[in-house]
Write an enzyme that holds these catalytic residues in place. Structure first.
Site, PDB file in Angstrom:
ATOM      1  N   HIS A 125      -7.590  -6.520   5.377  1.00 19.73           N
ATOM      2  CA  HIS A 125      -6.948  -7.153   4.219  1.00 19.73           C
ATOM      3  C   HIS A 125      -6.982  -8.664   4.461  1.00 19.73           C
ATOM      4  O   HIS A 125      -6.949  -9.126   5.606  1.00 19.73           O
ATOM      5  CB  HIS A 125      -5.501  -6.645   4.173  1.00 19.73           C
ATOM      6  CG  HIS A 125      -4.699  -7.066   2.983  1.00 19.73           C
ATOM      7  ND1 HIS A 125      -4.144  -8.315   2.871  1.00 19.73           N
ATOM      8  CD2 HIS A 125      -4.324  -6.388   1.873  1.00 19.73           C
ATOM      9  CE1 HIS A 125      -3.460  -8.397   1.735  1.00 19.73           C
ATOM     10  NE2 HIS A 125      -3.569  -7.236   1.102  1.00 19.73           N
ATOM     11  N   ASP A 202      -2.358  -4.318  12.131  1.00 15.16           N
ATOM     12  CA  ASP A 202      -1.786  -4.456  10.795  1.00 15.16           C
ATOM     13  C   ASP A 202      -1.467  -3.043  10.312  1.00 15.16           C
ATOM     14  O   ASP A 202      -2.358  -2.287   9.920  1.00 15.16           O
ATOM     15  CB  ASP A 202      -2.817  -5.150   9.890  1.00 15.16           C
ATOM     16  CG  ASP A 202      -2.383  -5.153   8.424  1.00 15.16           C
ATOM     17  OD1 ASP A 202      -1.364  -4.517   8.093  1.00 15.16           O
ATOM     18  OD2 ASP A 202      -3.088  -5.773   7.613  1.00 15.16           O
ATOM     19  N   GLN A 205      -0.395  -0.187   5.921  1.00 16.59           N
ATOM     20  CA  GLN A 205      -0.718   1.063   5.200  1.00 16.59           C
ATOM     21  C   GLN A 205      -0.494   2.307   6.040  1.00 16.59           C
ATOM     22  O   GLN A 205      -0.839   3.408   5.612  1.00 16.59           O
ATOM     23  CB  GLN A 205      -2.188   1.030   4.747  1.00 16.59           C
ATOM     24  CG  GLN A 205      -2.494  -0.034   3.732  1.00 16.59           C
ATOM     25  CD  GLN A 205      -1.748   0.173   2.416  1.00 16.59           C
ATOM     26  OE1 GLN A 205      -1.263   1.262   2.104  1.00 16.59           O
ATOM     27  NE2 GLN A 205      -1.642  -0.887   1.630  1.00 16.59           N
ATOM     28  N   LYS A 228       6.181  -1.151   1.081  1.00 18.92           N
ATOM     29  CA  LYS A 228       5.211  -0.043   1.073  1.00 18.92           C
ATOM     30  C   LYS A 228       5.815   1.158   1.801  1.00 18.92           C
ATOM     31  O   LYS A 228       5.141   2.139   2.070  1.00 18.92           O
ATOM     32  CB  LYS A 228       3.926  -0.474   1.780  1.00 18.92           C
ATOM     33  CG  LYS A 228       3.213  -1.646   1.104  1.00 18.92           C
ATOM     34  CD  LYS A 228       1.940  -1.999   1.842  1.00 18.92           C
ATOM     35  CE  LYS A 228       1.390  -3.345   1.475  1.00 18.92           C
ATOM     36  NZ  LYS A 228       0.839  -3.431   0.134  1.00 18.92           N
ATOM     37  N   CYS A 366      -7.535  -7.285  -2.263  1.00 17.05           N
ATOM     38  CA  CYS A 366      -7.378  -8.312  -1.212  1.00 17.05           C
ATOM     39  C   CYS A 366      -8.221  -7.962   0.011  1.00 17.05           C
ATOM     40  O   CYS A 366      -7.797  -8.150   1.156  1.00 17.05           O
ATOM     41  CB  CYS A 366      -5.916  -8.487  -0.803  1.00 17.05           C
ATOM     42  SG  CYS A 366      -4.891  -9.084  -2.131  1.00 17.05           S
TER      43      CYS A 366
HETATM   44  N1  PLP Z   1      -2.313  -5.597   5.232  1.00 15.85           N
HETATM   45  C1  PLP Z   1      -2.645  -4.513   4.519  1.00 15.85           C
HETATM   46  C2  PLP Z   1      -3.545  -3.485   5.124  1.00 15.85           C
HETATM   47  C3  PLP Z   1      -2.146  -4.369   3.222  1.00 15.85           C
HETATM   48  O1  PLP Z   1      -2.487  -3.284   2.512  1.00 15.85           O
HETATM   49  C4  PLP Z   1      -1.299  -5.361   2.690  1.00 15.85           C
HETATM   50  C5  PLP Z   1      -0.801  -5.250   1.308  1.00 15.85           C
HETATM   51  O2  PLP Z   1      -1.442  -4.704   0.440  1.00 15.85           O
HETATM   52  C6  PLP Z   1      -0.965  -6.451   3.483  1.00 15.85           C
HETATM   53  C7  PLP Z   1      -1.496  -6.543   4.740  1.00 15.85           C
HETATM   54  C8  PLP Z   1      -0.083  -7.532   2.984  1.00 15.85           C
HETATM   55  O3  PLP Z   1       1.215  -7.057   2.821  1.00 15.85           O
HETATM   56  P1  PLP Z   1       2.334  -7.994   2.150  1.00 15.85           P
HETATM   57  O4  PLP Z   1       1.764  -8.472   0.855  1.00 15.85           O
HETATM   58  O5  PLP Z   1       3.501  -7.083   1.990  1.00 15.85           O
HETATM   59  O6  PLP Z   1       2.603  -9.108   3.109  1.00 15.85           O
END
Ligand code: PLP
Length: 408
Positions: A125, A202, A205, A228, A366
């Site tokens: 992401h 990270d 998900q 999430k 993203c």
């Molecule tokens: N990393 C992953 C794999 C994500 O799916 C997301 C959000 O869609 C993020 C990071 C970013 O999360 P946040 O917008 O809650 O900071």
């Protein structure tokens, strides 16, 4: 293992039966973007805000004490949820993005120098790309990328070959938000550690969909978001190994993160407070605590089993529809199905699905590098939570088939 009683559990989520879209029942399949909050979390937030709210840590009065207890017990709930060794390894942030930026600034700026390298994967992401890119630009360091194959699985041989004496960090998604791939993070962490390199996972998900045990994974940092995870927005977590956090510089300066301040010198507070400058998002933290207690009460193994059955059924139904291409067919996936219908633009598919009451996400998610890898500008993404049903999969498949016929 007994199964979850999905129909009963759906009753915990007011949105699922109270919101109608175009006169139809809401079919909420945008859980990878944000999942819905159960009544238990909403009620806990309301109780905190009505009866327990004040600023934390510095007060001597009853309410400040109540708020501090609520905030710090949320930290303990999160610690138990991810099996961290100590509460002080759990830092409240505003989300995954904030948590990764904290590491890029607090750890990266001290530990990454000119000519150094950071390994990321092609499925990341943007939140796990851009902070590292900014750091590399500042320091004259560079990013090395683990390639992904046609199914959406990382090339582990290529990964192992990326390490050298300049490697400073590995940053990998536990689960890809765009493809659903569950990356073999435990194995990848072991490889990195064999080279003496720390790993940031990270977990945005992953945490809501499978048991995450940061000690068993042996990761150095693990980041995720509350929204999430059946909790509110504005809150997230950075788990960090205590020894690393203690050596790390704070990212933000201000109140609460200090022990003493003079114009000559400031000494910093102990962890985790060193990284929580200013008044934190107390109410969202309390909500997140309630969310992880709720999820733990269901049992992540049962949640995972049900979601895997939805994934299998959804994959079977959608792939049987002519013209549907599923992007991301890894052997180990979370319940995320990214797809396109022939040449129909994903945004058109998304709004036609909305006409049927179905909420999906369309776009690059993203994750532009991975979209480029598969030669698509965007996909339609249906992402499932434990409260979704087989009947909702049928509704989705029926609507997709209808759209396919419209554009034939
Ligand atoms: N990393 C992953 C794999 C994500 O799916 C997301 C959000 O869609 C993020 C990071 C970013 O999360 P946040 O917008 O809650 O900071």
């Amino acid at each position: 293992m007994t199964m979850l009683d999905i129909e009963r559990l759906r009753g915990d989520f007011p949105v699922l039966d109270q919101v109608k879209v175009n006169g139809r029942d809401l079919v909420y399949l945008d859980n990878a973007a944000s999942s819905q909050m159960p009544r238990q979390v909403i009620d806990r937030i309301a109780r905190y805000q009505s009866l327990e709210h004040a600023n934390i840590h510095r007060g001597v009065h009853h309410l400040s004490d109540a708020a501090t207890t609520a905030y710090e017990s949320a930290r303990s709930s999160v610690r138990r949820f991810i099996n961290a060794a100590e509460d002080r390894e759990v830092i409240f942030t505003s989300g995954t993005t904030d948590a990764i930026n904290l590491v890029a600034h607090g750890w990266g700026r001290a530990c990454v120098g000119e000519g150094d390298e950071i390994i990321l994967s092609e499925v990341e992401h943007h939140a796990n790309i851009v902070p590292w890119q900014m750091l590399c630009e500042e320091k004259g360091a560079r990013i090395r990328v683990i390639p992904v194959d046609d199914r959406g699985e990382l090339d582990l041989v290529a990964y192992a070959s990326l390490f050298n004496e300049r490697t400073r960090l590995v940053g990998i998604a536990h689960v890809s938000n765009a493809l659903g791939t569950v990356n073999p993070v435990r194995e990848m962490i072991a490889t990195a550690h064999a080279h003496g390199v720390p790993v940031l996972v990270d977990g945005a998900q992953a945490v809501a969909h499978e048991v995450v045990d940061v000690q068993a994974l042996d990761c150095d940092f693990y980041a995720f978001s509350g929204h999430k995870l059946y909790g509110p927005t504005g809150i997230g977590i950075l788990y960090g190994r205590a020894a690393l956090l203690e050596r790390m510089r704070p990212f933000k300066g201000g109140g609460d993160m200090i022990l003493s301040v003079s114009f000559e010198k400031t000494t910093y507070n102990i962890i985790p407070h060193k990284f929580e400058a200013g008044t934190p998002p107390i109410m969202p933290a309390v909500g997140l605590g309630a969310a992880v207690e709720y999820l733990s009460g269901l049992g992540l193994a049962k949640v995972a089993a049900w979601e895997q059955s939805l994934l299998a059924y959804g994959t079977e139904r959608l792939s049987a529809i002519q013209g549907v291409r599923i992007i991301g067919t890894a052997r180990h996936k979370a319940a995320v199905i990214s797809f396109n219908i022939a040449d129909v633009h994903p945004h058109d598919v998304g709004s036609l699905l909305n006409d049927e009451g179905i909420a999906v996400r369309t776009g690059h998610h993203c994750a532009q590098p991975v979209m480029k890898r598969y030669g698509v500008p965007a996909t339609v993404r249906a992402s499932f939570a434990f409260y979704n049903t087989r009947a909702e999969v049928d509704t989705l498949a029926g609507a997709v088939d209808k759209i396919r016929r419209l554009f034939e």
